[in-house]
Design an enzyme around this catalytic site. Structure first.
Site, PDB file in Angstrom:
ATOM      1  N   CYS A  43      10.956  38.436  37.429  1.00  0.00           N
ATOM      2  CA  CYS A  43      12.227  38.694  38.089  1.00  0.00           C
ATOM      3  C   CYS A  43      12.128  39.985  38.916  1.00  0.00           C
ATOM      4  CB  CYS A  43      13.347  38.824  37.065  1.00  0.00           C
ATOM      5  SG  CYS A  43      14.986  39.048  37.816  1.00  0.00           S
ATOM      6  N   ARG A  47      14.084  46.679  36.091  1.00  0.00           N
ATOM      7  CA  ARG A  47      13.748  47.060  34.718  1.00  0.00           C
ATOM      8  C   ARG A  47      12.571  46.282  34.145  1.00  0.00           C
ATOM      9  NH1 ARG A  47      19.707  45.814  32.723  1.00  0.00           N
ATOM     10  NH2 ARG A  47      19.197  44.073  34.110  1.00  0.00           N
ATOM     11  N   CYS A 102      19.344  38.898  32.290  1.00  0.00           N
ATOM     12  CA  CYS A 102      19.010  38.646  33.701  1.00  0.00           C
ATOM     13  C   CYS A 102      20.299  38.376  34.502  1.00  0.00           C
ATOM     14  CB  CYS A 102      18.067  37.458  33.819  1.00  0.00           C
ATOM     15  SG  CYS A 102      17.550  37.128  35.521  1.00  0.00           S
TER      16      CYS A 102
HETATM   17 CO    CO Z   1      16.517  39.036  36.198  1.00  0.00          CO
END
Ligand code: CO
Length: 189
Positions: A43, A47, A102
């Site tokens: 992703c 982070r 997410c």
């Molecule tokens: Co994400």
């Protein structure tokens, strides 16, 4: 220049110095080429940095990141990265790594419009529809989101496996492994 922007140049200089202190040949060796054994599809979330969380160095992981770590068959960017990784760099592992919390996945659970990204999230909503029975049965919203993150990774691994690139690698006997992982931003594991 804004302070943060100045800071990243300072950080870079310090990183180069520290790296050369440890290994004077580091950049000379890297400049010769790369043979990373792993392709990471993760992703874009700030982070979840592939190298830091896996303790790997530059040159060790080839990376593709997009919102919610999606493998979409019309995504030329993802397909180009995958093809290059499998057929030129000869990686032996492809990791699809999702993460709890997410934003893309959570947004796909709702019905508010965000913008262009809605079109991207459409693909995640399809994953929800595939697993609607299981997901709707989870009353706790956080637990439902967590499970959705896991199911999304599973579906992306299926889609990855169905690309002509992976199919051809397997039918040509290439030792290529695909993996689905979920990272917990709350504890780093
Ligand atoms: Co994400």
């Amino acid at each position: 220049m804004p302070k943060l922007f100045e800071q990243i140049f300072e950080n870079n200089k310090k990183w180069v110095k520290d790296t050369l202190d440890r290994d004077p040949e580091f950049f000379k060796d890297l400049a010769l080429g790369q043979t990373p054994p792993i392709l990471w599809i993760g992703c874009s979330d700030s982070r979840v940095p592939a190298n830091e969380i896996t303790g790997t160095k530059p040159g060790e992981i080839f990376v593709h990141r997009n919102i919610a770590n999606m493998v979409i068959h019309t995504d030329m960017s993802m397909l180009s990265v995958l093809d290059y990784a499998v057929n030129v760099l000869n990686v032996s592992h492809v990791i699809v790594c999702g993460h709890y919390g997410c934003g893309g996945v959570i947004t796909a659970m709702g019905s508010t419009q965000v913008g262009i990204i809605d079109n991207w999230l459409r693909h995640i909503k399809d994953v929800y529809r595939l697993h609607q029975k299981e997901l709707d049965a989870i009353k706790d919203e956080k637990k439902r989101a967590d499970r959705f993150v896991e199911l999304n990774v599973i579906e992306q691994v299926f889609d990855l496996s169905k690309t002509s690139i992976v199919q051809n690698a397997w039918s040509n006997g290439k030792p290529l492994f695909v993996h689905g992982l979920v990272y917990d931003i709350g504890n780093g594991i």
